[in-house]
Design an enzyme around this catalytic site. Structure first.
Site, PDB file in Angstrom:
ATOM      1  N   THR A   1     -66.203  59.570   6.947  1.00 64.40           N
ATOM      2  CA  THR A   1     -66.610  60.889   7.429  1.00 64.40           C
ATOM      3  C   THR A   1     -65.777  61.279   8.654  1.00 64.40           C
ATOM      4  OG1 THR A   1     -68.855  60.509   6.635  1.00 64.40           O
ATOM      5  CG2 THR A   1     -68.557  62.270   8.235  1.00 64.40           C
TER       6      THR A   1
ATOM      7  N   GLN B   1     -69.818  63.931   1.990  1.00 62.53           N
ATOM      8  CA  GLN B   1     -69.324  64.091   3.361  1.00 62.53           C
ATOM      9  C   GLN B   1     -67.889  64.617   3.377  1.00 62.53           C
ATOM     10  OE1 GLN B   1     -70.756  61.242   2.074  1.00 62.53           O
ATOM     11  NE2 GLN B   1     -71.610  59.989   3.731  1.00 62.53           N
TER      12      GLN B   1
ATOM     13  N   ASP C   1     -71.805  68.241   5.950  1.00 65.94           N
ATOM     14  CA  ASP C   1     -71.103  67.771   7.158  1.00 65.94           C
ATOM     15  C   ASP C   1     -69.949  68.688   7.561  1.00 65.94           C
ATOM     16  OD1 ASP C   1     -72.858  65.713   6.910  1.00 65.94           O
ATOM     17  OD2 ASP C   1     -71.379  64.130   6.746  1.00 65.94           O
TER      18      ASP C   1
ATOM     19  N   ARG D   1     -82.999  67.417  10.136  1.00 66.35           N
ATOM     20  CA  ARG D   1     -83.651  66.131   9.881  1.00 66.35           C
ATOM     21  C   ARG D   1     -83.053  65.093  10.823  1.00 66.35           C
ATOM     22  NH1 ARG D   1     -81.340  63.307   4.378  1.00 66.35           N
ATOM     23  NH2 ARG D   1     -79.134  63.852   4.608  1.00 66.35           N
TER      24      ARG D   1
ATOM     25  N   TRP E   1     -81.145  62.246  11.883  1.00 69.42           N
ATOM     26  CA  TRP E   1     -80.139  61.269  11.486  1.00 69.42           C
ATOM     27  C   TRP E   1     -80.308  59.969  12.266  1.00 69.42           C
ATOM     28  CZ3 TRP E   1     -74.357  61.875  13.181  1.00 69.42           C
ATOM     29  CH2 TRP E   1     -73.606  60.834  12.643  1.00 69.42           C
TER      30      TRP E   1
END
Length: 528
Positions: A298, A328, A351, A434, A436
């Site tokens: 990522t 990602q 992302d 949310r 992570w």
């Protein structure tokens, strides 16, 4: 995002390095020992002698503990870098070698960040804030190193990495707590009185030269380098311009003429104070398609990545076209301290915008994505932005944010102010964010939330993970998706009703923006 990160526990027993650095007193801060305020008090106490009488305690002693903790953390970081640099990587897969290379780079950066923190005079609130930012970035580096392996589900290869068996993350965490505890109670820069904006919307204390530069048309602008695909500039590619650019001195301006630049751009930390100016959103476009499915971590998938401090960009689009099925795929990653993004667009799916670390400000920008598309562990404020949730994979639930704050003493978080969240009518169930990481922190203030946002507002990551340790807040939002009656009932979720509480997350307070954004020439609102 890294789906199994939440349940992963650092491996093996602690590797203890013997240090001769000992603080001569039992350190007390208020009614508690400073060590008791750390997450790993046993490591902190190992640096402290308890022989002295408590009557001898003073402020100097507490600062000594700060210095000792940072010195030990630096020694651990140097040792970790040596271990990983000298390891035999022949048994690693090609994907594992990519993750390993990230780790080497990230540990080099961690050594520099801890060194900078040591060199600061901690007797002022502003310098302590700098150290808190840099140590938070050092902590993010450790998480990112591990995440590189978890991106590819390389759990067995993680066990081959000697750095995951030492205590570097614990020492960084303790240094964060100690630095915070020893901060003196000086007035913040914002407390000196609110500055006024001029009739242009720019702060009055912006230099005339910077203001003219941000307000100038491309016809009147004087750039150090011009990039143009048609050959009318200094270079045809952005990479060539970056390689030729100065770094570390005064502002260096690169004008990128309209066009689609299909290249991956990486601006190293040695290239400081760069300013990019394009011809406008969807006119000057930097595009790529690297993603986790093609073997990129990522971290490495970013079409445009910047680490050099003081980066400013205006009127450009950054995109990653890998698509939702590739998971990602980052359009832009910023680890630039005091970076400013003005009238830019970021396009991707999962992302999209990686607010990796340090202090960042986004104004009048547009961000497109599906899942976790504004994510990272920076001190980031997005102001007057348009956030658009795209159509995602069938059955996928969309999340605008995923904060990577992993330690309660990090000063990081994602703050979205005076912005609009809307979406495709077919985008599916969508949420504000949310968690992570365990101490995820995100606040939406005075935003317009369209009906695309689910009544619950926020989505769990996995079971009850982080629901009591996160901080999610909403303040005076409007729109069909802004009702808080059906919101989640998590201990860490807050409907903010106090302007005083909300002001903690303003540009002036959370980002200390009054002290550095004006130099960019970008307009901003200091308060709520």
């Amino acid at each position: 995002m890294f789906f199994c990160m939440r349940n992963y526990i650092f491996l093996l027993a602690s590797l203890i390095i013997a240090f001769d650095l000992v603080v001569p007193f039992n350190i007390v801060h208020g009614s508690k020992t400073i060590c008791s305020q750390t997450l790993y008090p046993e490591l902190c106490n190992s640096l402290v002698s308890t022989k002295a009488d408590e009557s001898t305690l003073d402020e100097t002693t507490t600062l000594n503990l700060r210095g000792t903790s940072l010195q030990v953390t630096l020694a651990q970081a140097s040792h970790a870098h040596e271990l990983i640099s000298n390891m035999d990587v022949s048994s690693l897969s090609e994907l594992g070698k990519s993750a390993w290379a990230n780790c080497v780079q990230l540990h080099e950066d961690t050594i520099e960040l801890v060194n900078k923190s040591i060199s600061l005079d901690s007797s002022t609130r502003s310098s302590s804030s700098d150290a808190q930012t840099w140590l938070s970035a050092a902590f993010a580096n450790q998480q990112t190193c591990l995440n590189g392996f978890l991106d590819f589900n390389l759990h067995e290869e993680v066990q081959k990495m000697p750095i995951f068996s030492n205590d570097l993350s614990k020492y960084i965490s303790n240094s964060l707590a100690i630095n915070k505890a020893t901060t003196l109670d000086h007035a913040t820069i914002n407390g000196r009185g609110r500055r006024l904006l001029s009739s242009h919307g720019f702060p009055k204390w912006v230099t005339a030269a910077d203001r003219r530069l941000l307000q100038s048309t491309t016809a009147t602008m004087k750039a150090n380098i011009v990039v143009a695909q048609d050959g009318s500039g200094s270079y045809k590619t952005i990479k060539e311009a970056v390689a030729a650019a100065g770094g570390g001195g005064g502002r260096f301006v690169i004008y990128v003429k309209k066009g689609v630049y299909r290249e991956q751009v990486v601006i190293s930390k040695s290239k400081k104070n760069l300013m990019f100016i394009g011809d406008g959103i969807d006119q000057t476009i930097v595009t790529g398609s690297k993603n986790a499915q093609d073997g990129s971590t990522t971290f490495d998938s970013a079409t445009f990545a910047v680490s050099g401090d003081g980066f400013v960009v205006k009127d450009m689009t950054f995109e990653n076209t890998a698509g939702p099925q590739k998971h990602q795929a980052v359009a832009l990653r910023s680890g630039s301290d005091f970076s400013v993004f003005y009238r830019c667009s970021f396009k991707g799916y999962q992302d999209t915008l990686y607010v990796y670390a340090k202090r960042q400000f986004y104004r009048d920008c547009t961000i497109y994505g599906t899942q976790d598309f504004i994510f990272g562990d920076a001190v980031a404020v997005l102001q007057n932005c348009n956030i658009y949730i795209r159509k995602s994979l069938s059955g996928q639930r969309n999340t605008v944010t995923a904060s990577g704050r992993s330690d309660p003493n990090e000063n990081t978080g994602i703050i979205i102010q005076n912005s609009r969240v809307s979406g495709d009518s077919q985008s599916g169930k969508s949420f504000l964010g949310r968690p992570w990481q365990k101490y995820s922190r995100t606040v939406f203030m005075k935003c317009s939330l369209d009906s695309v946002i689910d009544p619950a507002g926020w989505l769990p990551w996995s079971g009850n993970f982080a629901l009591s340790t996160l901080y999610y807040g909403e303040y005076m939002n409007t729109g069909a998706g802004a009702g808080t009656g059906g919101r989640v009932k998590w201990p860490g979720y807050h409907v903010i009703t106090s302007a005083t509480e909300a002001s903690k997350f303003s540009v002036g307070n959370f980002l200390s923006g009054n002290s550095w954004i004006p130099a960019s020439g970008v307009p901003f609102t200091s308060g709520v």
